[in-house]
Design an enzyme around this catalytic site. Structure first.
Site, mmCIF file in Angstrom:
data_model
loop_
_atom_site.group_PDB
_atom_site.id
_atom_site.type_symbol
_atom_site.label_atom_id
_atom_site.label_comp_id
_atom_site.label_asym_id
_atom_site.label_seq_id
_atom_site.Cartn_x
_atom_site.Cartn_y
_atom_site.Cartn_z
ATOM 1 N N HIS A 58 -7.898 -5.624 0.044
ATOM 2 C CA HIS A 58 -6.687 -4.828 0.151
ATOM 3 C C HIS A 58 -5.613 -5.521 0.990
ATOM 4 C CE1 HIS A 58 -4.401 -1.167 -0.252
ATOM 5 N NE2 HIS A 58 -4.255 -1.073 1.058
ATOM 6 N N SER A 62 0.842 -1.198 0.000
ATOM 7 C CA SER A 62 0.000 0.000 0.000
ATOM 8 C C SER A 62 0.884 1.258 0.000
ATOM 9 C CB SER A 62 -0.953 -0.051 1.197
ATOM 10 O OG SER A 62 -2.020 0.852 1.034
#
Length: 258
Positions: free
Chosen positions: A230, A96
């Site tokens: 995610h 991320s």
């Protein structure tokens, strides 16, 4: 296990010993994350690789330090810490926000230190050149918590613990500000290989976003898609570690004198 001076030890954590000749893998956490996120990765990859997790200021044992709210400033600080301890062929992994941070540190290694990383692994993040306006860091506390819950990156029980939450929110907000205000600076692509990892149900990153990392290297590019959102890597840690060790150890065995 490497012995770091006091300053380096603030920034870098090595949880398990590695062989003296092991290649280094520097790991960069996500927004709001900490070095301890990579403890299980280190456990699986050591001692073949020296896994070194970066600890950003403003969390855990660095709680009293101000968060770095500018990503390029943070990248510069990390580069200065890592450069003396990474060896000739360092590898980098970031998830991320950590993917962009690892990318910027890799650029500094190539352009300023003349060091070509062995590999850059990026996870759960669109390519730096793809810009989308985001303002999660401007939300109130409830809105920020809602976003963290949506991405399922933090244990829900921790989010319900008022004391833990109060301590974590400044770091989460600071990291979100750093990545959301980041502006990619066009420049020469990297020459090191890049592998992009992604979950097929990530609400923030599409397959096309992840594939766009191809434009940021003249070296080899690979992309692996896993099931999940995610934080797909929590469920596929073993497979990801196999990918990392496979690419790094295979490449290392091909070097003259290996």
């Amino acid at each position: 296990m490497a012995v770091f001076d006091e300053f380096t030890g603030l920034w870098v954590r090595e949880f398990h010993p590695a062989s003296p000749a092991a290649a280094t893998l520097s790991c960069f956490p996500h927004a709001g994350g900490s070095a301890s996120f990579y403890f299980p990765f280190s456990r699986q990859l050591s001692p073949a690789l020296a896994v070194r997790a970066v600890q950003y200021p403003g969390r855990q044992d660095r709680l009293k330090e101000p968060c770095a709210e500018d990503l390029l400033t943070l990248a510069r600080r990390v580069f200065e810490v890592l450069r003396p301890i990474t060896g000739a062929r360092p590898a980098l992994f970031g998830h991320s926000m950590g993917a962009v941070l690892a990318f910027e540190v890799a650029r500094m290694l190539e352009q300023e230190a003349g060091v070509t990383p062995a590999h850059l692994f990026v996870s759960g993040r669109r390519a730096p050149s793809i810009h989308r306006p985001e303002s999660v860091h401007r939300r109130d506390d409830a809105g920020l918590i809602a976003e963290v819950r949506r991405l399922a990156g933090t244990d829900s029980q921790a989010l319900d613990d008022e004391e833990i939450l109060r301590m974590a929110l400044p770091a989460i907000r600071g990291d979100y500000k750093a990545i959301e205000t980041y502006v990619y600076r066009p420049g020469p692509p990297l020459s090191c290989p890049i592998t992009s990892f992604i979950g097929d149900e990530d609400p923030r990153v599409s397959i096309e976003d992840a594939r766009a990392w191809r434009e940021h290297t003249t070296g080899e590019f690979d992309m692996k898609v896993f099931t999940g959102g995610h934080f797909y890597l929590n469920e596929h840690r073993e497979a990801i570690c196999d990918q990392i060790s496979g690419k790094l150890l295979t490449a290392d065995s091909r070097r003259p004198g290996a």
